[in-house]
Structures are given as C-alpha cells and as structure tokens.
Design a protein around this motif. Structure first.
Motif, short mmCIF file in Angstrom:
data_model
loop_
_atom_site.label_atom_id
_atom_site.label_comp_id
_atom_site.label_asym_id
_atom_site.label_seq_id
_atom_site.Cartn_x
_atom_site.Cartn_y
_atom_site.Cartn_z
N ALA A 323 27.73 -12.50 -15.41
CA ALA A 323 26.44 -12.61 -16.08
C ALA A 323 25.50 -11.55 -15.52
O ALA A 323 25.44 -11.33 -14.30
CB ALA A 323 25.85 -14.00 -15.86
N THR A 324 24.75 -10.91 -16.41
CA THR A 324 23.81 -9.87 -15.99
C THR A 324 22.46 -10.12 -16.62
O THR A 324 22.37 -10.37 -17.84
CB THR A 324 24.31 -8.47 -16.41
OG1 THR A 324 25.59 -8.25 -15.80
CG2 THR A 324 23.35 -7.40 -15.97
N LEU A 325 21.40 -10.09 -15.82
CA LEU A 325 20.03 -10.23 -16.30
C LEU A 325 19.20 -9.15 -15.62
O LEU A 325 18.99 -9.21 -14.39
CB LEU A 325 19.47 -11.61 -15.97
CG LEU A 325 18.01 -11.86 -16.35
CD1 LEU A 325 17.83 -11.81 -17.87
CD2 LEU A 325 17.53 -13.21 -15.83
N GLY A 326 18.75 -8.16 -16.38
CA GLY A 326 18.05 -7.04 -15.75
C GLY A 326 18.96 -6.34 -14.77
O GLY A 326 20.08 -5.94 -15.10
N GLY A 327 18.54 -6.27 -13.50
CA GLY A 327 19.38 -5.65 -12.47
C GLY A 327 20.20 -6.63 -11.69
O GLY A 327 20.93 -6.23 -10.78
N ALA A 328 20.10 -7.92 -11.99
CA ALA A 328 20.83 -8.95 -11.23
C ALA A 328 22.14 -9.27 -11.91
O ALA A 328 22.22 -9.37 -13.13
CB ALA A 328 19.95 -10.20 -11.12
N THR A 329 23.19 -9.46 -11.10
CA THR A 329 24.50 -9.78 -11.62
C THR A 329 25.11 -10.90 -10.79
O THR A 329 24.95 -10.95 -9.57
CB THR A 329 25.44 -8.56 -11.56
OG1 THR A 329 24.90 -7.53 -12.41
CG2 THR A 329 26.84 -8.89 -12.07
N ALA A 330 25.81 -11.82 -11.47
CA ALA A 330 26.53 -12.90 -10.78
C ALA A 330 27.90 -13.02 -11.42
O ALA A 330 28.05 -12.88 -12.63
CB ALA A 330 25.77 -14.21 -10.89
N THR A 331 28.91 -13.29 -10.60
CA THR A 331 30.29 -13.40 -11.08
C THR A 331 30.86 -14.75 -10.68
O THR A 331 30.67 -15.20 -9.55
CB THR A 331 31.16 -12.27 -10.51
OG1 THR A 331 30.61 -11.00 -10.93
CG2 THR A 331 32.59 -12.38 -11.02
N HIS A 332 31.56 -15.38 -11.61
CA HIS A 332 32.22 -16.67 -11.34
C HIS A 332 33.71 -16.52 -11.66
O HIS A 332 34.04 -16.06 -12.75
CB HIS A 332 31.59 -17.77 -12.21
CG HIS A 332 32.17 -19.12 -11.97
ND1 HIS A 332 31.84 -19.87 -10.86
CD2 HIS A 332 33.06 -19.86 -12.69
CE1 HIS A 332 32.50 -21.02 -10.91
NE2 HIS A 332 33.26 -21.04 -12.00
#
Length: 332
Positions: A323-332
C-alpha cells in the motif's frame, strides 16, 4: 474517533483509491489524530472490523441485544451467561421478554423475540439450554396453533398482515428443530405477494424444510421468483423494490437484515450460486460507517458472511500486498 467513510474491495491485481481528508476535519492533535486505516484479511468470516467495533462498544442490554452481541462476537462466556439467565427472561407461557420482569408485573413475552432467539442461535450453531429452549418451542407452537394469544402494536398499513407475518417467523423457528408441520400453515392466509420481504424469506425456508405442503415445489419456485423480482442493484448496492414497506422495525425487520437473511436462505441453493457473491457485495454496500443500521441486521450480516466464507473462501491466500499513500509505503 469515528469512521467517516469506509470502502471494501476484493484485491485482484492493483487498486487505486483517491482519498482526501474531509474539508471540515479537525486538525490532528496527538492521540486524537485521525487518519486512514487499511486492513487486509483473507476472508470475510469473523466479521469485518467495523462490525466488530460496533458490537465491542455496544452499550445496550436487552435480551435481543445481549444475544446479538454474544453470537456476533462468537463469545462463549457471554453466551453461557445469557443461557444461565434465560429462564428469568421467560413469561409463564414460555415466551421471551426483552427485560426480566419486575416484581408485581404480569409479564407478556414476545412471540417475535422468541422466534428470533431460536432462529439466530440455530443459525450461529449455538445451543440454547434445554429447559428454556423447550419452553420457548412449546410456546411458539401454542401461538401458531391459536392456543396462546399475543396482541401487538403495528401501523395501520400492516395490521391485516401482522399476525400472519409473526406466525411465519414462529413456524420458521420451529422448523429448525423439527417442531413445525404443514398443518400449522392452515391458520395463515398464503399471500406472498402481499407480505414484506422478511416474511417471504421465512416462507422460502419453511418450504425448503417442511414436507406435506400442498404444491410445495410450485410454491418454492414462486417464492424464489418473487424474491428475485424484488431485487435491484444501485451500482453495487443491493436494494429491494419494496424497501419502504419492508421496514418492519417493530418486528426487528429491515432491508439490511433482509439482505443478510436472503444470503443465508439461498446459500445452499445451486440456482442462486452464481448470484451469491453479488448478493454479498450488495449487502455490504448497504453499510454506513462500516456497519449496518440495526443490531439484528449486524448479527444476521455476520452470520451471512461466515456462511459465504465457508462456501467460497476455503482456499488460502498467499503473496505480498503493498500500500502506498504519498511517500509512505507499507507491505503485508
């Protein structure tokens, strides 16, 4: 914090979703900051986070509300406590009351509440204690056969149908325990076109379970055809053409509850199998702020999602989701 907007999506490949803070949102201050929550789960079973939050923070305590909370959260301790107290909620005839009677009262229980408790517990696979369950089943049988009278308020527009609708709910509950018979239907005017959708769903389930009903197969086909004719979709949201007339709030029936109960009624029917995923998506589209409108609708919704998951979500989920929002990214 409150849910301002919620979206449910099945992930197949990539998904782009435009988001923006509400124009009138309060500025973020420490622990009170709002934001965007993304939750991933391999199945709809076990209730969606919004529904779980609905019940975990639910403050009300009548018998229907306690039972809905215990069943929806699959809370064995709460269900056991309710079972231990259940005799204290029954009137002298065996019908359930919303609240325990006070000293000096002449309590008159509700046939509709009694039928709901028996049906919901059975659908959830949870047993009621033998003694109070037997009293409740005997009371419903007496009500259907006219040996036990209960009057109840209903709007003028529903008064000609109210008793038949209540008896259908009672017979449907009795049929779950092998205590219904075709003879009990003789006290009901069979007119599905005039009934609210909740009653047609009860009628469909009665027809599926009871032998000996005249023209049973023809009536089954007619009931299924009528339910299909009432279905409409606004985008992906499931609606009923009889939506306004279906809101029998005094009998705990609503469009939200009907959508979930329809899923449960046709889940094992091959004729509905291809449409079942659309019914589930359409029922979820009825949610507001990540939950349905009423307690009973949220309970039936949880049970419907669990049933759907058992049929359609048995394969394990694998892979990585980013998931990416602006410059933030998270991976599951």
């Amino acid at each position: 914090l409150r849910v301002g907007q919620a979206t449910l999506q099945q992930l197949e490949g990539s998904l782009t979703l435009p988001v923006v803070p509400p124009a009138d949102a309060l500025p973020a201050t420490g622990a009170k900051a709002g934001g965007l929550q993304i939750g991933l789960q391999p199945s709809l079973a076990g209730a969606l986070p919004g529904i779980r939050r609905f019940f975990e923070t639910y403050p009300f305590t009548c018998l229907e509300q306690q039972s809905s909370r215990a069943l929806a959260l699959a809370d064995p301790k709460a269900w056991a406590q309710l079972g231990n107290a259940l005799n204290g909620y029954l009137d002298s005839d065996g019908l359930a009351l919303y609240y325990p009677p006070r000293e000096g009262d002449a309590p008159r229980g509700s046939d509709r509440l009694t039928a709901h408790l028996i049906a919901a517990a059975h659908e959830a696979g949870q047993a009621l204690p033998d003694a109070p369950r037997e009293r409740m089943l005997q009371a419903l049988g007496a009500f259907v056969e006219g040996r036990l009278q209960r009057s109840g308020w209903s709007p003028a527009s529903a008064r000609g149908l109210d008793l038949d609708v209540r008896k259908l709910a009672a017979i449907e509950a009795l049929s779950r325990h092998g205590r219904a018979s075709a003879r009990q239907l003789q006290s009901i005017t069979i007119a599905p076109n005039l009934w609210p959708t909740g009653a047609v769903i009860d009628w469909l389930r009665i027809l599926k379970r009871l032998d000996g009903i005249p023209n049973r197969e023809q009536r089954l086909q007619e009931a299924a055809t009528l339910l299909r004719a009432r279905l409409t979709y606004a985008g992906t949201t499931l609606k009923f053409s009889t939506e306004d007339a279906d809101f029998w709030w005094w009998q705990m029936d609503s469009g939200d509850a009907n959508a979930a109960r329809l899923i449960l009624a046709v889940a094992d029917d091959p004729a509905w199998r291809d449409e079942l995923p659309r019914l589930v998506t359409g029922a979820l589209g009825r949610q507001q702020r990540a939950a349905w409108l009423t307690t009973t609708a949220n309970l039936w919704g949880v049970l419907a999602l669990n049933r759907f998951a058992a049929l359609f979500e048995s394969q394990p989920v694998a892979g990585r989701t980013q998931a990416t929002l602006g410059g933030a990214t998270a991976t599951h």
